[in-house]
Write a protein that holds these residues in place. Structure first.
Motif, PDB file in Angstrom:
ATOM      1  N   THR A  20       0.876  -1.213  -0.119  1.00  0.00           N
ATOM      2  CA  THR A  20       0.028   0.102  -0.020  1.00  0.00           C
ATOM      3  C   THR A  20       0.806   1.279   0.012  1.00  0.00           C
ATOM      4  N   PHE A  21       0.595   2.030  -0.903  1.00  0.00           N
ATOM      5  CA  PHE A  21       1.478   3.327  -1.105  1.00  0.00           C
ATOM      6  C   PHE A  21       0.476   4.603  -0.883  1.00  0.00           C
ATOM      7  N   VAL A  22       0.856   5.062   0.064  1.00  0.00           N
ATOM      8  CA  VAL A  22       0.130   6.595   0.637  1.00  0.00           C
ATOM      9  C   VAL A  22       0.540   7.709   0.225  1.00  0.00           C
ATOM     10  N   GLU A  23      -0.273   8.665  -0.577  1.00  0.00           N
ATOM     11  CA  GLU A  23      -0.081   9.997  -0.718  1.00  0.00           C
ATOM     12  C   GLU A  23      -0.725  10.932  -0.349  1.00  0.00           C
ATOM     13  N   PRO A  24      -0.504  11.918   0.074  1.00  0.00           N
ATOM     14  CA  PRO A  24       0.674  12.733  -0.151  1.00  0.00           C
ATOM     15  C   PRO A  24       2.246  12.337   0.656  1.00  0.00           C
ATOM     16  N   ASP A  25       1.913  11.305   1.850  1.00  0.00           N
ATOM     17  CA  ASP A  25       2.959  10.916   2.694  1.00  0.00           C
ATOM     18  C   ASP A  25       4.045  10.251   2.096  1.00  0.00           C
ATOM     19  N   ARG A  26       3.939   9.517   1.079  1.00  0.00           N
ATOM     20  CA  ARG A  26       5.089   8.770   0.278  1.00  0.00           C
ATOM     21  C   ARG A  26       5.313   7.645   1.302  1.00  0.00           C
ATOM     22  N   THR A  27       4.327   7.190   2.045  1.00  0.00           N
ATOM     23  CA  THR A  27       4.801   6.001   2.980  1.00  0.00           C
ATOM     24  C   THR A  27       4.200   4.787   2.281  1.00  0.00           C
ATOM     25  N   LEU A  28       4.984   3.904   2.398  1.00  0.00           N
ATOM     26  CA  LEU A  28       4.828   2.705   1.864  1.00  0.00           C
ATOM     27  C   LEU A  28       4.479   1.560   2.886  1.00  0.00           C
TER      28      LEU A  28
END
Ligand SMILES: [Zn+2]
Ligand SMILES: [Zn+2]
Length: 296
Positions: free
Chosen positions: A179-187
């Motif tokens: 799961t890639f979360v934007e805008p955090d750029r956390t994967l």
């Protein structure tokens, strides 16, 4: 000064012992702007937007699912839609779904769902046989059909926060989901990228080379933060380290294979060698992964 990074460095030591025992606590730590995590077996991500919340992984059995749901109720407005996805079909990641509210929207990739239908129940039984506690936790675990399945990518707009659910191919299992979360750029990486943990292919899940192919796609995401499921969070460089480790181990094992060294002997020899090459990895049992390299 980036206090978030300082914080992440600090909590590895404090929270890692919880990762080996099967009951999740109700403490959540902040990973990035819109993401919280319960650190445990496994680490569970809670991603909160303006309109909806997404949880990644369920914990082992319904009581853990219910714990996560209580934490979500504290962190996110109760009016929000709740989505749930799972990194792979193993029970600590997927067999707690019954503990979530009934209107939770369950979503996962279709390869993972096929594995679940073939082997999900068998894995629940296996985990339940390991201890009285795990048996108790899994007593009412049922594995329902997801509300949504997808092939390679699903985007969930949580309101100001976008979660991309991704299937890049087999690695630890066939259906590994990131799961890639934007805008955090956390994967959120499941078992595909871990923090200084020797990788492990479950049965005929993926192969060492399919794992490397997956990592090429993961690298292209250019993540800033990484939350793995059984180790401490870190920055985006964890992805390149994972790829380097698998590539190094694969090259070394294939060289020994060409020389006629048996898989078992290669596993022992490389365990020692890689302890020197990767001195800050706490455990260097590479025997299983070397066998996977030999078998490919
Ligand atoms: Zn697993
Ligand atoms: Zn796991």
């Amino acid at each position: 000064m980036d206090t978030k990074l300082l914080f992440l460095a600090g909590f590895a030591a404090a929270i890692l012992p919880a990762q080996n025992q099967p009951v999740l606590g109700e403490e959540a730590v902040k990973v990035s702007d819109s993401i919280w995590a319960i650190m445990g077996f496994p680490n569970v991500a809670i991603i909160i937007g303006n309109r909806a919340t997404l949880v990644v992984d369920t914990g082992l059995g319904p009581p853990n699912g219910a714990t996560i749901a209580r934490v979500v109720a504290k962190l996110a407005p109760s009016s929000q839609k709740l989505f749930l996805t799972t990194t792979h079909f193993h029970p600590e990641h997927a067999a707690g779904e019954v503990g979530f509210p009934r209107d939770t929207i369950l979503i996962r990739n279709s390869v993972q769902q096929q594995e679940m239908e073939l082997h999900g129940k068998e894995m629940v039984d296996l985990f339940a046989s390991r201890s009285a506690k795990q048996k108790e936790l899994l007593a009412n675990a049922t594995l329902r059909t997801p509300d949504i399945t997808f092939a390679s990518e699903a985007k969930i707009d949580l309101g100001g926060v976008m979660a991309r659910l991704l299937w890049f191919g087999g690695a630890h299992t066939k259906g590994d989901e990131l799961t890639f979360v934007e805008p955090d750029r956390t994967l959120i990486t499941g078992d595909v990228v871990q923090n200084k943990v020797v990788p492990n292919i479950f049965r005929d899940g993926g192969t060492p080379s399919s794992w490397l192919t997956v990592l090429d796609k993961v690298i292209a995401l250019n993540a800033l933060h990484v939350l793995p499921d059984h180790s401490a969070p870190g920055d985006g460089s964890m992805v390149a380290v994972e790829k380097k480790f698998i590539g190094d181990l694969r090259n070394s094992a294939l060289e020994l294979k060409r020389k006629g060294v048996s898989a078992d002997d290669a596993g022992k020899q490389l365990g020692g060698e890689f302890k020197t090459r990767y001195p800050d990895w706490p455990n260097m049992n590479v025997a299983g992964f070397v066998r996977s390299i030999y078998a490919e």
